[in-house]
Design an enzyme around this catalytic site. Sequence first.
Site, PDB file in Angstrom:
ATOM      1  N   GLY A  12       0.841  -1.200   0.000  1.00  0.00           N
ATOM      2  CA  GLY A  12       0.000   0.000   0.000  1.00  0.00           C
ATOM      3  C   GLY A  12       0.874   1.248   0.000  1.00  0.00           C
ATOM      4  N   ARG A  26      18.619  12.661  -4.283  1.00  0.00           N
ATOM      5  CA  ARG A  26      19.595  13.735  -3.973  1.00  0.00           C
ATOM      6  C   ARG A  26      20.915  13.146  -3.488  1.00  0.00           C
ATOM      7  NH1 ARG A  26      16.706  17.786  -0.012  1.00  0.00           N
ATOM      8  NH2 ARG A  26      18.720  18.813  -0.085  1.00  0.00           N
ATOM      9  N   ARG A  79       0.872  -4.798  -5.641  1.00  0.00           N
ATOM     10  CA  ARG A  79       1.232  -6.066  -5.003  1.00  0.00           C
ATOM     11  C   ARG A  79       1.548  -7.023  -6.142  1.00  0.00           C
ATOM     12  NH1 ARG A  79      -2.894  -3.775  -1.541  1.00  0.00           N
ATOM     13  NH2 ARG A  79      -1.829  -3.152   0.350  1.00  0.00           N
ATOM     14  N   CYS A  80       2.516  -7.886  -5.942  1.00  0.00           N
ATOM     15  CA  CYS A  80       2.970  -8.763  -7.022  1.00  0.00           C
ATOM     16  C   CYS A  80       3.116 -10.183  -6.445  1.00  0.00           C
ATOM     17  CB  CYS A  80       4.306  -8.232  -7.555  1.00  0.00           C
ATOM     18  SG  CYS A  80       5.156  -9.326  -8.683  1.00  0.00           S
ATOM     19  N   GLY A 109       6.284  -2.388   3.280  1.00  0.00           N
ATOM     20  CA  GLY A 109       6.076  -2.995   4.591  1.00  0.00           C
ATOM     21  C   GLY A 109       6.750  -4.354   4.703  1.00  0.00           C
ATOM     22  N   ASP A 110       6.263  -5.176   5.621  1.00  0.00           N
ATOM     23  CA  ASP A 110       6.947  -6.447   5.900  1.00  0.00           C
ATOM     24  C   ASP A 110       6.995  -7.387   4.698  1.00  0.00           C
ATOM     25  OD1 ASP A 110       4.221  -6.850   6.131  1.00  0.00           O
ATOM     26  OD2 ASP A 110       4.352  -8.197   7.855  1.00  0.00           O
ATOM     27  N   SER A 112       7.076  -6.515   1.511  1.00  0.00           N
ATOM     28  CA  SER A 112       8.080  -5.955   0.593  1.00  0.00           C
ATOM     29  C   SER A 112       9.490  -6.233   1.122  1.00  0.00           C
ATOM     30  CB  SER A 112       7.879  -4.447   0.447  1.00  0.00           C
ATOM     31  OG  SER A 112       6.549  -4.171   0.108  1.00  0.00           O
ATOM     32  N   THR A 132       4.767   2.256   5.300  1.00  0.00           N
ATOM     33  CA  THR A 132       3.403   1.742   5.481  1.00  0.00           C
ATOM     34  C   THR A 132       2.709   2.564   6.562  1.00  0.00           C
ATOM     35  OG1 THR A 132       2.052  -0.089   6.321  1.00  0.00           O
ATOM     36  CG2 THR A 132       4.357  -0.132   6.958  1.00  0.00           C
ATOM     37  N   ASP A 134       0.546   1.420   8.488  1.00  0.00           N
ATOM     38  CA  ASP A 134       0.056   0.503   9.532  1.00  0.00           C
ATOM     39  C   ASP A 134       0.881   0.491  10.826  1.00  0.00           C
ATOM     40  OD1 ASP A 134      -1.857  -0.190   7.649  1.00  0.00           O
ATOM     41  OD2 ASP A 134      -0.726  -1.919   6.931  1.00  0.00           O
ATOM     42  N   ASP A 136       3.135  -1.576  11.630  1.00  0.00           N
ATOM     43  CA  ASP A 136       3.048  -2.970  12.079  1.00  0.00           C
ATOM     44  C   ASP A 136       4.404  -3.684  12.081  1.00  0.00           C
ATOM     45  OD1 ASP A 136       3.289  -2.930   9.329  1.00  0.00           O
ATOM     46  OD2 ASP A 136       1.679  -4.363   8.936  1.00  0.00           O
ATOM     47  N   ARG A 169     -25.455  12.393  19.387  1.00  0.00           N
ATOM     48  CA  ARG A 169     -25.399  11.094  18.696  1.00  0.00           C
ATOM     49  C   ARG A 169     -24.122  10.379  19.060  1.00  0.00           C
ATOM     50  NH1 ARG A 169     -26.626  13.375  12.844  1.00  0.00           N
ATOM     51  NH2 ARG A 169     -28.898  13.273  12.911  1.00  0.00           N
ATOM     52  N   MET A 176      -7.758   2.506   9.333  1.00  0.00           N
ATOM     53  CA  MET A 176      -6.931   1.438   8.746  1.00  0.00           C
ATOM     54  C   MET A 176      -5.915   0.903   9.761  1.00  0.00           C
ATOM     55  SD  MET A 176      -6.011   2.588   4.907  1.00  0.00           S
ATOM     56  CE  MET A 176      -7.155   2.321   3.584  1.00  0.00           C
ATOM     57  N   ARG A 178      -4.471  -2.601   9.023  1.00  0.00           N
ATOM     58  CA  ARG A 178      -4.329  -4.040   8.749  1.00  0.00           C
ATOM     59  C   ARG A 178      -4.529  -4.835  10.040  1.00  0.00           C
ATOM     60  NH1 ARG A 178       0.506  -5.840   4.748  1.00  0.00           N
ATOM     61  NH2 ARG A 178      -0.762  -6.824   3.147  1.00  0.00           N
ATOM     62  N   GLU A 194     -13.925   7.430  23.717  1.00  0.00           N
ATOM     63  CA  GLU A 194     -14.208   6.651  24.926  1.00  0.00           C
ATOM     64  C   GLU A 194     -13.986   5.157  24.752  1.00  0.00           C
ATOM     65  OE1 GLU A 194     -16.032   8.992  23.560  1.00  0.00           O
ATOM     66  OE2 GLU A 194     -16.568  10.470  25.082  1.00  0.00           O
TER      67      GLU A 194
HETATM   68  P1  ADP Z   1       3.582  -4.710   2.586  1.00  0.00           P
HETATM   69  O1  ADP Z   1       4.915  -4.648   1.949  1.00  0.00           O
HETATM   70  O2  ADP Z   1       2.980  -3.361   2.820  1.00  0.00           O
HETATM   71  O3  ADP Z   1       3.575  -5.612   3.810  1.00  0.00           O
HETATM   72  P2  ADP Z   1       2.341  -6.857   1.109  1.00  0.00           P
HETATM   73  O4  ADP Z   1       2.339  -7.810   2.267  1.00  0.00           O
HETATM   74  O5  ADP Z   1       1.111  -6.802   0.274  1.00  0.00           O
HETATM   75  O6  ADP Z   1       2.566  -5.354   1.550  1.00  0.00           O
HETATM   76  O7  ADP Z   1       3.602  -7.221   0.213  1.00  0.00           O
HETATM   77  C1  ADP Z   1       3.969  -6.416  -0.884  1.00  0.00           C
HETATM   78  C2  ADP Z   1       4.660  -7.249  -1.915  1.00  0.00           C
HETATM   79  O8  ADP Z   1       5.868  -7.791  -1.377  1.00  0.00           O
HETATM   80  C3  ADP Z   1       3.883  -8.468  -2.382  1.00  0.00           C
HETATM   81  O9  ADP Z   1       2.891  -8.152  -3.319  1.00  0.00           O
HETATM   82  C4  ADP Z   1       5.010  -9.267  -3.015  1.00  0.00           C
HETATM   83  O10 ADP Z   1       5.364  -8.718  -4.263  1.00  0.00           O
HETATM   84  C5  ADP Z   1       6.159  -9.015  -2.033  1.00  0.00           C
HETATM   85  N1  ADP Z   1       6.208 -10.115  -1.064  1.00  0.00           N
HETATM   86  C6  ADP Z   1       5.382 -10.334  -0.012  1.00  0.00           C
HETATM   87  N2  ADP Z   1       5.691 -11.480   0.624  1.00  0.00           N
HETATM   88  C7  ADP Z   1       6.740 -12.008  -0.048  1.00  0.00           C
HETATM   89  C8  ADP Z   1       7.517 -13.201   0.095  1.00  0.00           C
HETATM   90  N3  ADP Z   1       7.271 -14.092   1.075  1.00  0.00           N
HETATM   91  N4  ADP Z   1       8.524 -13.422  -0.780  1.00  0.00           N
HETATM   92  C9  ADP Z   1       8.779 -12.537  -1.772  1.00  0.00           C
HETATM   93  N5  ADP Z   1       8.076 -11.402  -1.969  1.00  0.00           N
HETATM   94  C10 ADP Z   1       7.075 -11.135  -1.131  1.00  0.00           C
HETATM   95  O1  F6P Z   2      -1.044  -1.752   4.279  1.00  0.00           O
HETATM   96  C1  F6P Z   2      -1.641  -0.516   4.066  1.00  0.00           C
HETATM   97  C2  F6P Z   2      -3.144  -0.656   3.949  1.00  0.00           C
HETATM   98  O2  F6P Z   2      -3.685   0.631   3.743  1.00  0.00           O
HETATM   99  C3  F6P Z   2      -3.829  -1.345   5.131  1.00  0.00           C
HETATM  100  O3  F6P Z   2      -4.058  -0.462   6.198  1.00  0.00           O
HETATM  101  C4  F6P Z   2      -5.089  -1.832   4.471  1.00  0.00           C
HETATM  102  O4  F6P Z   2      -5.565  -2.990   5.110  1.00  0.00           O
HETATM  103  C5  F6P Z   2      -4.655  -2.177   3.078  1.00  0.00           C
HETATM  104  O5  F6P Z   2      -3.471  -1.451   2.823  1.00  0.00           O
HETATM  105  C6  F6P Z   2      -5.694  -1.865   2.040  1.00  0.00           C
HETATM  106  O6  F6P Z   2      -5.193  -2.160   0.794  1.00  0.00           O
HETATM  107  P1  F6P Z   2      -6.023  -1.904  -0.548  1.00  0.00           P
HETATM  108  O7  F6P Z   2      -6.083  -0.433  -0.747  1.00  0.00           O
HETATM  109  O8  F6P Z   2      -5.231  -2.593  -1.594  1.00  0.00           O
HETATM  110  O9  F6P Z   2      -7.361  -2.507  -0.312  1.00  0.00           O
END
Ligand code: ADP
Ligand code: F6P
Length: 350
Positions: A12, A26, A79-80, A109-110, A112, A132, A134, A136, A169, A176, A178, A194
Amino acid sequence: MIRKIGILTSGGDSPGMNAAIVSVARCAAAHGIQLMGIKRGYNGLLGLSDNPMDDITALDIETILNIADMGGTFLRTARCTAFKEADVRREAVKHLRELGIDALVVIGGDGSFTGAMRLCELGMPCVGIPGTVDNDLGYTEMTLGFDTCVNVCVDAVRSIRATSRSHDRRGVVQVMGRYCGDVAMQTAMATGAEMVIVPEMEWSVEEISNRFQELSKQGNYRATCIISEHCWDNMKEIDTWRDYMHQYDPDIHEHSKINAERLASMIQHMSGCETRATVVGYTQRGALPTAKDSAFAFEAGHLAVQLLNRGITNQAIGIRHGRVFHMPIGDALMMKKHFDREMYELINHL
Ligand code: ADP
Ligand code: F6P
């Protein structure tokens, strides 16, 4: 010696990604290193487009200086799934070598970071910047984009509380994050909400409804409950909730999950008090980066190039005690995220 590095954003998008790209550009320029922009996350490494320029293109410093304070990511992101396959990654490394790219900066994020670590194992040096909203990742105090995301949520909740107060109300606001409740927790703390519901803690509609009713008895008819997405995975009486809600909403079926709209509707049915839902949504992700995120992007981009230039690779950049630092990606990914249970209890019971 590093002559040409590539940069990509993956997962994301998050506020500050553009600022980090500019910082890398730079610093690379200052070291006489050429910078190549890789489009749409790891997809850009697969050579799938008819026109190679659509995947990987040289980044001109003059052009990209204009994007520093913009939201989103100039390089696009995606995402790939295919990148999880070893053969696909081997092809990607081959392609990078053909293009003369010596090293990569990966912003994401994790997931990637896992991709970056696998590339390092294949001999392609990588450094990761934690982009990210998140927050996280356990190894860093803050991820790039988190501060902006929380500020957007805080602005939204303040406005929602103003109108809620005017109408007596109750409000349910979904943010967001995750599987991480940090955005919700920080938003609740900063706005005086609250209640907060997060994926880390088990919860029930009954408890939330009781809390709303207790607050009403104390004269508070405009209480706010912040819910973090995926809190629905940790809900106690999911079957009872579905049975109950089916009476009012025929769309509720055995696989339905609760969300802000449905929670607000259920609270309203149970208590007879008007309860409205708001989903903050993509305004959190596309916002202009705050000063804090922009400064982090600047430092992280600079450090990323310095590390690669010194041959220090497979590193995740983060913030510890307010300062940027780096550690091996594998170790960073192993660090467990701490959840502040005490703060959670405080928000929900004060
Ligand atoms: P984030 O990087 O924000 O955690 P994702 O979990 O969707 O988001 O991962 C982003 C991209 O990182 C995936 O679409 C994929 O291309 C790559 N990726 C995720 N997990 C793996 C993995 N176990 N091995 C190789 N590439 C990965
Ligand atoms: O990881 C970032 C994030 O915005 C999360 O907070 C959320 O769950 C997810 O991506 C939503 O992804 P998408 O826009 O692809 O539905």
